[in-house]
Design an enzyme around this catalytic site. Structure first.
Site, PDB file in Angstrom:
ATOM      1  N   ASP A  66     -22.985 -10.485 -23.535  1.00 37.33           N
ATOM      2  CA  ASP A  66     -23.728 -11.600 -24.119  1.00 37.33           C
ATOM      3  C   ASP A  66     -24.892 -11.130 -24.988  1.00 37.33           C
ATOM      4  OD1 ASP A  66     -21.991 -12.962 -22.454  1.00 37.33           O
ATOM      5  OD2 ASP A  66     -23.457 -14.494 -21.940  1.00 37.33           O
ATOM      6  N   ASP A  83     -32.975 -19.564 -15.255  1.00 42.42           N
ATOM      7  CA  ASP A  83     -33.716 -18.491 -15.909  1.00 42.42           C
ATOM      8  C   ASP A  83     -34.251 -18.871 -17.277  1.00 42.42           C
ATOM      9  OD1 ASP A  83     -33.778 -16.638 -13.922  1.00 42.42           O
ATOM     10  OD2 ASP A  83     -31.998 -15.556 -14.566  1.00 42.42           O
ATOM     11  N   SER A  99     -20.854 -12.842 -12.438  1.00 38.26           N
ATOM     12  CA  SER A  99     -22.009 -12.235 -13.106  1.00 38.26           C
ATOM     13  C   SER A  99     -23.016 -11.799 -12.060  1.00 38.26           C
ATOM     14  CB  SER A  99     -22.654 -13.226 -14.084  1.00 38.26           C
ATOM     15  OG  SER A  99     -23.204 -14.323 -13.377  1.00 38.26           O
ATOM     16  N   ARG A 103     -38.911 -12.566 -12.771  1.00 38.55           N
ATOM     17  CA  ARG A 103     -39.049 -13.137 -14.108  1.00 38.55           C
ATOM     18  C   ARG A 103     -40.475 -13.088 -14.656  1.00 38.55           C
ATOM     19  NH1 ARG A 103     -34.387 -11.489 -14.369  1.00 38.55           N
ATOM     20  NH2 ARG A 103     -32.637 -12.936 -14.310  1.00 38.55           N
TER      21      ARG A 103
END
Length: 426
Positions: free
Chosen positions: A18, A126, A182, A97
């Site tokens: 990606d 996210d 993923s 994050r």
């Protein structure tokens, strides 16, 4: 050298399909692209990622070692607060994050980037976490989120379109058909989602789990360790007579290693994403699982009852929600975390544990804090107060309960016949 037509972008780069395609696409749109990776403890070949990003067309590549900041500024406060989301998820992705976003904005500032970009999908948490963090750190930053741009997602409606674009641009792609899900990994945990896991009734295959041993392969003998806490923070770990470990990053790495060996830290859940969609996720959080058990146990010995209740009802729940929803760089997060040190002042002592077949078992604890009084608690001796004192305590506590019982009797709802929780006769 003339400036790029569209401006300079710092892309959160993973090295996967990606973000490699996004990197090429941004260049195609006229942007000058810099690639950024954060080292938050994931098992990653950063040199290979650098070569790949530059080969795709990135002008510069940055990797920032943020492990210490991750442990001391995000993981440890979450341990002190016993943070947990929906009573099961230890927030491993959420915790990383803010650290990654802060690292990105720092590089973007130094390099004069006009934009930051990421590869988050339009359905997940996210995208919210990253972008709210970006705006909290640099309110005037501009964000490019390709998976929310029609010109991008209409062109790349699925994986096959991305693979075709990668082939067209000469982007090397690892074949992942054998692992149709993923992942996101950091020092705290690894997450698995999407692909075959989107059916919540599909059992994860044994070879999916990367960090922890299966219970059948875990050692047949338990292993003991001890964790010393000061002000609610782990300051020393001793594992099976090894030398003491005191550095924060080393503590986490050592606990990860021993927990992984014994199969500690796996969960498989369906959770509620912030945007309102339910999501199935599988997680491995080895060291975090040990620390949560140990910290909660030492609090039982050292933390005042009312302080613990207030912390559980407010700080634990609110900080978990703030972290999960991406509200770290906010006034409410500052307010909530400012209360953590006061709640942990007395949380000093050592917990002894053993690990066995996925279990973390407390086998002892000790502290000099003095909130626990063995003589006062003993059933074998008098101490602290006279037993007759409790009679008055019970009488005072019973006043309102007697009144409630009398009122029910007058309404015909009293008596000893069983009732359901709504007061109706069973």
């Amino acid at each position: 050298m003339s400036p790029p037509a569209q401006g300079r972008v710092l892309l959160a780069y993973s090295g996967g399909l990606d973000t490699s395609c996004i990197l090429a696409w941004l260049i195609e749109q006229g942007y000058e692209v810099y690639a950024f990776m954060a080292d938050v403890g994931q098992e990653e070949d950063f040199e290979a990622a650098r070569k790949k990003a530059l080969s795709v067309g990135a002008k510069k590549f940055f990797v920032e070692d943020l492990k210490r900041e991750f442990v001391t500024q995000l993981i440890y406060p979450a341990v002190q607060a016993n943070c947990i989301y929906e009573n099961v998820y230890l927030l491993g992705t959420s915790l990383a994050r803010p650290v990654i976003a802060r690292g990105m904005i720092s590089v973007a500032d130094k390099e004069g980037c006009d934009y930051v970009s990421h590869g988050c999908t339009g359905k997940g948490n996210d995208q919210v976490r990253f972008e709210l963090a970006f705006y909290g750190l640099k309110p005037d930053i501009k964000v490019i989120a390709p998976w929310r741009l029609p010109e991008f997602y209409n062109r790349f409606p699925g994986r096959q379109a991305l693979l075709a674009y990668a082939a067209e641009k000469g982007i090397p792609v690892q074949q992942t058909a054998a692992k149709p899900w993923s992942t996101d990994e950091n020092l705290f945990h690894i997450s698995y989602e999407a692909g075959i896991l989107e059916d919540p009734n599909t059992t994860p295959p044994d070879d999916m789990w990367k960090l922890t041993a299966s219970l059948k392969d875990a050692p047949a003998e338990p292993e003991q360790l001890s964790i010393e806490f000061k002000a609610g923070l782990p300051v020393k770990v001793v594992i099976a007579n090894q030398p003491p470990i005191t550095d924060p990053v080393d503590i986490f790495l050592a606990l990860n290693a021993v927990a992984r060996k014994h199969g500690v830290g796996r969960i498989d859940i369906v959770e509620n994403r912030f945007i309102g969609v339910k999501s199935r996720g599988c997680y491995e959080s080895p060291a975090a699982t040990i620390l949560r058990v140990a910290h909660m146990d030492i609090e039982g010995l050292t933390l005042d009852r009312n302080v613990r209740a207030l912390r559980d009802q407010f700080i634990t729940i609110e900080l978990a929600r703030i972290l999960y929803n991406g509200h770290f760089f906010t006034p409410e997060r500052e307010f909530v975390t400012s209360a953590i040190p006061a709640s942990q002042r007395t949380v000093n002592g050592t917990v002894r544990l053993k690990l066995y077949k996925g279990n973390v078992v407390v086998i002892g604890r000790y502290s000099d804090e003095g909130l626990y009084d063995e003589h006062q608690s003993s059933m074998d001796e008098l101490g602290g107060f006279e037993p007759t004192d409790t009679t008055g305590f019970i009488q005072i506590e019973s006043i309102r309960i007697k009144k409630w019982g009398q009122a029910n009797a007058r309404k015909g709802q009293g008596g000893v016949e069983p009732q359901d929780v709504y007061g109706s006769r069973i």
